[in-house]
Design a protein around this motif. Sequence first.
Motif, PDB file in Angstrom:
ATOM      1  N   ASN A 197      44.030  36.997  45.315  1.00 30.90           N
ATOM      2  CA  ASN A 197      44.767  37.724  44.290  1.00 30.90           C
ATOM      3  C   ASN A 197      44.033  38.993  43.867  1.00 30.90           C
ATOM      4  O   ASN A 197      42.823  39.124  44.026  1.00 30.90           O
ATOM      5  N   VAL A 198      44.807  39.920  43.299  1.00 32.72           N
ATOM      6  CA  VAL A 198      44.252  41.107  42.657  1.00 32.72           C
ATOM      7  C   VAL A 198      44.574  41.011  41.175  1.00 32.72           C
ATOM      8  O   VAL A 198      45.744  40.926  40.792  1.00 32.72           O
ATOM      9  N   TRP A 199      43.535  41.007  40.347  1.00 31.70           N
ATOM     10  CA  TRP A 199      43.673  40.790  38.912  1.00 31.70           C
ATOM     11  C   TRP A 199      43.459  42.080  38.132  1.00 31.70           C
ATOM     12  O   TRP A 199      42.670  42.939  38.537  1.00 31.70           O
ATOM     13  N   LYS A 200      44.136  42.166  37.014  1.00 31.20           N
ATOM     14  CA  LYS A 200      43.776  43.155  36.004  1.00 31.20           C
ATOM     15  C   LYS A 200      42.766  42.486  35.072  1.00 31.20           C
ATOM     16  O   LYS A 200      43.058  41.463  34.459  1.00 31.20           O
ATOM     17  N   VAL A 201      41.561  43.051  35.008  1.00 30.73           N
ATOM     18  CA  VAL A 201      40.492  42.440  34.214  1.00 30.73           C
ATOM     19  C   VAL A 201      39.923  43.468  33.244  1.00 30.73           C
ATOM     20  O   VAL A 201      40.085  44.681  33.418  1.00 30.73           O
ATOM     21  N   GLU A 202      39.241  42.951  32.249  1.00 29.25           N
ATOM     22  CA  GLU A 202      38.600  43.788  31.235  1.00 29.25           C
ATOM     23  C   GLU A 202      37.147  43.360  31.083  1.00 29.25           C
ATOM     24  O   GLU A 202      36.859  42.168  30.927  1.00 29.25           O
ATOM     25  N   SER A 203      36.240  44.314  31.154  1.00 23.36           N
ATOM     26  CA  SER A 203      34.824  44.019  30.986  1.00 23.36           C
ATOM     27  C   SER A 203      34.522  43.721  29.524  1.00 23.36           C
ATOM     28  O   SER A 203      34.872  44.511  28.638  1.00 23.36           O
ATOM     29  N   LYS A 204      33.887  42.593  29.259  1.00 19.21           N
ATOM     30  CA  LYS A 204      33.541  42.245  27.880  1.00 19.21           C
ATOM     31  C   LYS A 204      32.465  43.163  27.316  1.00 19.21           C
ATOM     32  O   LYS A 204      32.362  43.351  26.114  1.00 19.21           O
ATOM     33  N   LYS A 205      31.661  43.741  28.217  1.00 18.46           N
ATOM     34  CA  LYS A 205      30.566  44.601  27.759  1.00 18.46           C
ATOM     35  C   LYS A 205      31.038  46.005  27.430  1.00 18.46           C
ATOM     36  O   LYS A 205      30.710  46.548  26.366  1.00 18.46           O
ATOM     37  N   THR A 206      31.813  46.609  28.319  1.00 16.36           N
ATOM     38  CA  THR A 206      32.213  48.014  28.151  1.00 16.36           C
ATOM     39  C   THR A 206      33.643  48.173  27.659  1.00 16.36           C
ATOM     40  O   THR A 206      34.042  49.285  27.299  1.00 16.36           O
ATOM     41  N   ARG A 207      34.448  47.093  27.687  1.00 19.00           N
ATOM     42  CA  ARG A 207      35.862  47.130  27.314  1.00 19.00           C
ATOM     43  C   ARG A 207      36.677  48.045  28.226  1.00 19.00           C
ATOM     44  O   ARG A 207      37.743  48.521  27.842  1.00 19.00           O
ATOM     45  N   MET A 208      36.187  48.262  29.427  1.00 16.16           N
ATOM     46  CA  MET A 208      36.904  49.065  30.414  1.00 16.16           C
ATOM     47  C   MET A 208      37.812  48.145  31.238  1.00 16.16           C
ATOM     48  O   MET A 208      37.510  46.979  31.467  1.00 16.16           O
ATOM     49  N   ILE A 209      38.945  48.723  31.695  1.00 16.32           N
ATOM     50  CA  ILE A 209      39.910  47.979  32.507  1.00 16.32           C
ATOM     51  C   ILE A 209      39.642  48.255  33.982  1.00 16.32           C
ATOM     52  O   ILE A 209      39.455  49.409  34.387  1.00 16.32           O
ATOM     53  N   TYR A 210      39.636  47.201  34.798  1.00 12.07           N
ATOM     54  CA  TYR A 210      39.410  47.325  36.228  1.00 12.07           C
ATOM     55  C   TYR A 210      40.410  46.462  36.985  1.00 12.07           C
ATOM     56  O   TYR A 210      41.094  45.600  36.399  1.00 12.07           O
ATOM     57  N   ALA A 211      40.472  46.707  38.289  1.00 11.09           N
ATOM     58  CA  ALA A 211      41.206  45.821  39.202  1.00 11.09           C
ATOM     59  C   ALA A 211      40.184  44.996  39.972  1.00 11.09           C
ATOM     60  O   ALA A 211      39.220  45.541  40.510  1.00 11.09           O
ATOM     61  N   MET A 212      40.376  43.694  40.019  1.00 15.01           N
ATOM     62  CA  MET A 212      39.446  42.803  40.696  1.00 15.01           C
ATOM     63  C   MET A 212      40.145  42.117  41.860  1.00 15.01           C
ATOM     64  O   MET A 212      41.119  41.393  41.664  1.00 15.01           O
ATOM     65  N   LYS A 213      39.633  42.365  43.057  1.00 14.53           N
ATOM     66  CA  LYS A 213      40.121  41.637  44.234  1.00 14.53           C
ATOM     67  C   LYS A 213      39.316  40.347  44.367  1.00 14.53           C
ATOM     68  O   LYS A 213      38.107  40.387  44.574  1.00 14.53           O
ATOM     69  N   GLU A 214      39.989  39.236  44.233  1.00 10.89           N
ATOM     70  CA  GLU A 214      39.352  37.918  44.337  1.00 10.89           C
ATOM     71  C   GLU A 214      39.655  37.372  45.732  1.00 10.89           C
ATOM     72  O   GLU A 214      40.776  36.947  46.024  1.00 10.89           O
ATOM     73  N   LEU A 215      38.652  37.399  46.606  1.00  9.11           N
ATOM     74  CA  LEU A 215      38.841  37.027  48.003  1.00  9.11           C
ATOM     75  C   LEU A 215      38.291  35.629  48.254  1.00  9.11           C
ATOM     76  O   LEU A 215      37.122  35.358  47.955  1.00  9.11           O
ATOM     77  N   LYS A 216      39.095  34.759  48.797  1.00  7.70           N
ATOM     78  CA  LYS A 216      38.661  33.398  49.107  1.00  7.70           C
ATOM     79  C   LYS A 216      37.904  33.382  50.431  1.00  7.70           C
ATOM     80  O   LYS A 216      38.409  33.844  51.451  1.00  7.70           O
ATOM     81  N   LYS A 217      36.709  32.837  50.400  1.00  8.76           N
ATOM     82  CA  LYS A 217      35.906  32.776  51.612  1.00  8.76           C
ATOM     83  C   LYS A 217      36.549  31.891  52.682  1.00  8.76           C
ATOM     84  O   LYS A 217      36.382  32.137  53.877  1.00  8.76           O
ATOM     85  N   THR A 218      37.287  30.882  52.251  1.00 13.00           N
ATOM     86  CA  THR A 218      37.944  30.002  53.222  1.00 13.00           C
ATOM     87  C   THR A 218      38.953  30.780  54.064  1.00 13.00           C
ATOM     88  O   THR A 218      39.028  30.619  55.278  1.00 13.00           O
ATOM     89  N   LYS A 219      39.732  31.644  53.421  1.00 12.94           N
ATOM     90  CA  LYS A 219      40.731  32.429  54.150  1.00 12.94           C
ATOM     91  C   LYS A 219      40.055  33.479  55.034  1.00 12.94           C
ATOM     92  O   LYS A 219      40.526  33.768  56.134  1.00 12.94           O
ATOM     93  N   ILE A 220      38.959  34.043  54.540  1.00  9.32           N
ATOM     94  CA  ILE A 220      38.231  35.034  55.338  1.00  9.32           C
ATOM     95  C   ILE A 220      37.687  34.398  56.610  1.00  9.32           C
ATOM     96  O   ILE A 220      37.777  34.971  57.700  1.00  9.32           O
ATOM     97  N   LEU A 221      37.134  33.193  56.489  1.00  6.91           N
ATOM     98  CA  LEU A 221      36.586  32.502  57.644  1.00  6.91           C
ATOM     99  C   LEU A 221      37.691  32.054  58.587  1.00  6.91           C
ATOM    100  O   LEU A 221      37.555  32.155  59.815  1.00  6.91           O
ATOM    101  N   ALA A 222      38.791  31.567  58.021  1.00  3.49           N
ATOM    102  CA  ALA A 222      39.889  31.073  58.859  1.00  3.49           C
ATOM    103  C   ALA A 222      40.514  32.197  59.677  1.00  3.49           C
ATOM    104  O   ALA A 222      40.912  31.987  60.828  1.00  3.49           O
ATOM    105  N   LYS A 223      40.589  33.384  59.107  1.00  2.82           N
ATOM    106  CA  LYS A 223      41.183  34.532  59.807  1.00  2.82           C
ATOM    107  C   LYS A 223      40.147  35.347  60.568  1.00  2.82           C
ATOM    108  O   LYS A 223      40.465  36.416  61.095  1.00  2.82           O
ATOM    109  N   LYS A 224      38.897  34.879  60.562  1.00  2.00           N
ATOM    110  CA  LYS A 224      37.806  35.549  61.279  1.00  2.00           C
ATOM    111  C   LYS A 224      37.689  37.015  60.862  1.00  2.00           C
ATOM    112  O   LYS A 224      37.612  37.917  61.705  1.00  2.00           O
ATOM    113  N   SER A 225      37.679  37.234  59.554  1.00  2.00           N
ATOM    114  CA  SER A 225      37.689  38.591  59.006  1.00  2.00           C
ATOM    115  C   SER A 225      36.441  38.903  58.193  1.00  2.00           C
ATOM    116  O   SER A 225      36.483  39.752  57.301  1.00  2.00           O
TER     117      SER A 225
END
Length: 495
Positions: A183-211
Amino acid sequence: MQYKSYIDPFLNKQINNQKPYLNRSPSFHNPIQNCIQYLASLLAILCKSISEQKLKLSIDQESQTKLNNIGQSQWEKIGSKLPKRVQLQYREIIKPKQFEINLSQPRIHSPNANQRFNRSFYMGLQEINSSSQKRPLLNLTSTVIMIQDSTQATSELQTQKIQQKFRYNFIFHYIIGLGGFGNVWKVESKKTRMIYAMKELKKTKILAKKSVKSVMNEKQLLQKLKNPFIINMVGSFQDRDHLYLILDYLSGGDLRYHLLLNKTFREEQIKFFVACIILGLEYINSYQVIHRDLKPENLVLDCKGYLKITDFGIARYYKSENSNETSGTPGYMAPEIILKQNYNYCVDYYAIGVICYEMITGKRPYLGRTKKEIRDEMLGKQAQLNAKEYLQYSFNLIEFTNKLLVRKQQNRLGYQNGIKELKNHKLFQSFQWEKLINKTMIAPYQPKQEDRNRPCQKTSDSQQTIFNEQLKQLKFKEIQMLFDGYTYQTEDKII
């Protein structure tokens, strides 16, 4: 002349019998040489004796608890059952649950002393100083070895703790995209209060697709590339199950969403979008990088309507021999890639032509779901726009699109002089590039306000059983080592 060893009485007879020159009366003319010869022979016999015999001891759990209460007489009984070359010394230990057996051989210490998590091996037991857990070891020689690899272990453990706490430094708002690895999340840093996009990549899918190579390559490229017309990385982290890529947050949505919403665009809007892509590619090409996956899904708008290039997963540095690298999205792949020929930066220019065609007509020039279907269509005809059918667009835009869609790369726009040919085309004859670079130009297309209910493209999880099998492998250190070096943070620390 008889010699006595204070190290092991068992060796006395062996020394005197096996070395006849030791029985001769010593020469008073060269006493140093005699001493050296004696020590050398003694050392050779000791080494031979050590290598021929191995000490195999096992102490059950009941005896472990009684070791501190064993007296000297009992130690003598135990010593009689051991090989004669091993000497045991009775030693009182004040600290509970600790014991020590002294052998005739020296101990070997690592240079890192007085560190946490030191490991000591004593006569068939592995004792970890930071815990009371013990387990038997196999095939130990009579030499007691203390291994202290604490510096590396401590640093790895600290890094792991930091990475495990990483998620707690952000506020997760909601999902803004669904990718092939997570997934790609909209996240907010608790320290700086800045908004970012976070790509959450599952290692299982990366390994399964040999990527693994693709994911690591994207992080390494984004670590070097910084430009207003591409997505910029702020940091990257990992834990046992996931990789996290922190990127600039763009609230305008991707171009695919707006194509579905509007079907087509006006000429000034198309010209503005293409100009943003050209500036992004111009910067990327200056680092000799080919994106290879330009498509509407990888072009995202910010809140002002400016377009940025994202997703550098299959981007590669240019090299003359690259016919074996044929990754990409079939509908936007250049003919030379599909036909497995050597290619250059023109493959990205071809993709711009496909995107222009799609923004004018609402569909791609070659339709098909697989490389084979698109290849058959591509070989069957040359896709071109007819200016008479699209009178609402200028001849310059139609010509610009057709020149980018030429199948033979040698005749394609940009093959001779690179991206400058696209910038100098008649379509951009009066275009104000400086205003676009400084972002003082008002975008002709303004995306709507952020909508959390905006639809996300879903990916199928038909390989779920494979993912479950890969999940079991994540506990192995060798698998986790594939992702070494992924953690990175810019100077503007976000956690």
